[in-house]
Scaffold this motif. Structure first.
Motif: not given
Length: 248
Positions: A154-164
């Motif tokens: 619903x509410x909130x930031x999404x951060x991602x790194x190194x995704x394969x």
């Protein structure tokens, strides 16, 4: 004993003052606790738990706790949690449970509390497909590389790194999405009502589709409608930025 009207009214006023006074005392005590840097030390120490795991997919459900999902060299599901804050009349409740491929994480901040918060860090075996369903929380994902990664909240930031992961999808109501992929995906699909979307993709040609009702759109990757690598990003209010931000 029969009270006359004046005596009854005086007694009611006295009770009201008592209730107000008790409420004020409780509020001041809570405020003092919130301002004391040492007040939450008793319930901020991390707790850890492992859950036996077998399979190639995992679903994580989190109500309102912040969530870190990390692919690591582990065999089981390893969870660490930190609970902080102060609650009048009791302790802040947090729970974790794993059953039939679903890990459920919770924090209960009901009642009168200050800075009630919880954060779960979940380590999963590499190459596991992960689905995360969350409420009002921040989500961080690192190095996830299963067949699919799906985040829905619903509410909130999404951060991602190194995704394969070969397939990546995000469905969000409010909050920014910032993902950095380190291998060319088959499909990326991001849908947000209110929030900026930023994607970093390895150099390749992509079939890109974007839609932003209110916001700027920047596409700085090779756009080829015939490509088998598809990227679809939609947001109602927010900017979209798709660029070469990672290398395979």
């Amino acid at each position: 004993m029969q009270l006359n009207h004046q005596e009854a009214e005086t007694m009611n006023h006295s009770r009201t003052r008592t209730i107000i006074t008790l409420g004020a005392v409780a509020f001041l005590a809570l405020a003092a606790t919130a301002c004391d840097p040492d007040a939450d030390q008793a319930n901020t120490a991390p707790e850890s738990k492992s859950f036996a795991f077998s399979g190639d997919s995992l679903t994580v459900k989190s109500t309102s706790a912040d969530l870190d999902l990390i692919a690591a060299d582990v065999d089981d599901i390893e969870v660490e949690r930190r609970v902080s804050g102060t609650k009048i009349g009791g302790e802040i409740d947090a729970g974790w449970q794993y059953e039939d491929g679903v890990l459920t994480l919770s924090v209960d901040c009901d009642g009168v509390s200050v800075n009630c918060d919880a954060k779960y860090t979940v380590k999963v075996p590499r190459d596991v497909a992960v689905t995360a369903e969350y409420g009002n929380s921040a989500v961080q994902v690192s190095n996830l590389g299963g067949a699919a990664l799906h985040l829905e909240g619903r509410d909130g930031t999404v951060q991602g790194d190194g995704i394969t992961a070969a397939s990546v999808s995000v469905v969000s109501r409010n909050g920014d999405t910032d993902l950095d992929l380190t291998s060319v995906p088959d499909r990326v699909d991001v849908q947000s009502q209110d929030g900026n979307v930023q994607l970093g993709l390895p150099a390749s040609a992509y079939a890109v589709r974007t839609a932003a009702k209110k916001g700027d759109v920047t596409v700085d990757v090779a756009d080829d409608s015939t490509s088998s690598h598809r990227v679809n990003v939609q947001t109602r209010n927010g900017d979209i930025d798709i660029s070469e931000g990672a290398s395979s």
